[in-house]
Design an enzyme around this catalytic site. Structure first.
Site, PDB file in Angstrom:
ATOM      1  N   CYS A   1       0.841  -1.211   0.000  1.00  0.00           N
ATOM      2  CA  CYS A   1       0.000   0.000   0.000  1.00  0.00           C
ATOM      3  C   CYS A   1       0.870   1.253   0.000  1.00  0.00           C
ATOM      4  O   CYS A   1       1.480   1.603   1.013  1.00  0.00           O
ATOM      5  CB  CYS A   1      -0.917  -0.030   1.221  1.00  0.00           C
ATOM      6  SG  CYS A   1      -1.828   1.488   1.504  1.00  0.00           S
TER       7      CYS A   1
ATOM      8  N   CYS B   1      -0.025   3.977   2.527  1.00  0.00           N
ATOM      9  CA  CYS B   1       0.396   3.596   3.874  1.00  0.00           C
ATOM     10  C   CYS B   1       1.830   4.043   4.139  1.00  0.00           C
ATOM     11  O   CYS B   1       2.181   4.429   5.259  1.00  0.00           O
ATOM     12  CB  CYS B   1       0.289   2.085   4.061  1.00  0.00           C
ATOM     13  SG  CYS B   1      -1.378   1.410   3.895  1.00  0.00           S
TER      14      CYS B   1
END
Length: 323
Positions: free
Chosen positions: A79, A82
């Site tokens: 991700c 993230c």
């Protein structure tokens, strides 16, 4: 993805009188127990950020939330958003000096927790106060917004639940015994080089390092996963998400448009959307086009992990679409 639920309005609902009294009692008991044992209960700055799994969730999150607000960062290695948010949260955890504890949860390895919290996309940030969970925000937020949310959280935790946080001693040793270094495998140097390249943003270098491992061991699981993730990041790097999604919406039969949109879906944490898009594309294509979509879907399965229940379900759906 725009951040949402940044406001702490509604958190008062968590502050029922009974829950507040119980939380205050638990916090006082914890402080009294630390004093009885002759310690201060002080932790090192390194102890303010912890990795949590399903097995340790009750101990590390629920029980600790009776002493200090626990902020949960749901993330995954693949991700990209993230990777922007997590370092900010980690830095703030240290800066706030024990007023909250940051728990990092890898959603790929902890699917049950992801489902229990009803998470639809990552990054997603929650808090647990006195055993009660509340959503903070989803997606990447600005640091000022994050600070405002954390300030409200620690204020509510102290005023409503009597949670004054942890005592931090910069000279304290991190908790737990140091783990013995694991012996290096035959490809450890190449895998470390790939990880360093990823950290430096050198996706081409990471891809080559993983390919070097796979040239000798085509079934190496870590290298296969790393290569799939690095190639995905390389494909979406520099793309215009709005343009990609617009083209996919306007050209449902254009396989390259659908493949590009599926890549973005996955990077944004919308795993089921990515799989569903490609399975639908398989259903309405034939020949080489269908095979190209199928191959990309299999690559995305590698990114998420073959044992992931979403992959298992998508494999069944793909089989039905093909046969």
């Amino acid at each position: 993805m725009q951040p949402r639920n940044m406001s702490m309005s509604g958190v008062v609902d968590l502050a029922a009188v009974k829950a507040a009294q119980e939380a205050k009692a638990k916090a006082e008991q914890a402080r009294a127990e630390a004093a009885r044992q002759g310690g201060t209960g002080a932790v090192s700055p390194a102890d303010l950020v912890i990795d949590v799994d399903e097995a340790g969730f009750e101990r590390d999150v629920l029980q600790r939330s009776a002493e200090v607000p626990v902020v949960i960062d749901f993330w995954a290695e693949w991700c990209e958003p993230c990777k922007q948010l997590s370092p900010v949260l980690e830095r703030l955890a240290v800066e706030y000096s024990g007023r909250f504890l940051l728990a990092r949860i890898d959603v790929d390895a902890n699917q049950m927790l992801m489902q229990q919290f009803g998470i639809q996309g990552i990054p997603a940030v929650f808090a647990v106060v006195a055993g009660q969970a509340l959503p903070l925000f989803q997606g990447v937020a600005g640091e000022q917004q994050i600070r405002q949310t954390l300030d409200q959280l620690v204020q509510v935790a102290e005023q409503r639940f009597g949670l004054t946080g942890l005592t931090v001693d910069p000279d304290a040793e991190p908790g737990g015994a140091a783990e013995a270094a694991a012996p290096e495998g035959p490809y450890e140097a190449a895998l470390n080089a790939a990880a360093q390249a990823l950290d430096a943003g050198d996706l081409g270098g990471a891809i080559q390092a993983y390919k070097n491992v796979l040239a000798d061991d085509p079934a190496h699981p870590e290298a296969k996963l790393g290569l799939a993730q690095a190639e995905l990041l390389q494909r979406v790097q520099g793309t215009d998400p709005q343009k990609v999604r617009q083209e996919a919406a306007e050209k449902p039969k254009d396989i390259q448009a659908q493949i590009a949109a599926a890549d973005l879906d996955l990077v944004g944490g919308h795993v089921e959307d990515a799989f569903g898009r490609l399975i639908e594309t398989v259903q309405r294509t034939v020949g080489d086009d269908r095979d190209a979509v199928r191959r990309r879907l299999l690559e995305l399965f590698e990114v998420v992990g073959q044992e992931d229940p979403r992959v298992v379900g998508a494999r069944r759906a793909l089989a039905r679409a093909l046969f």
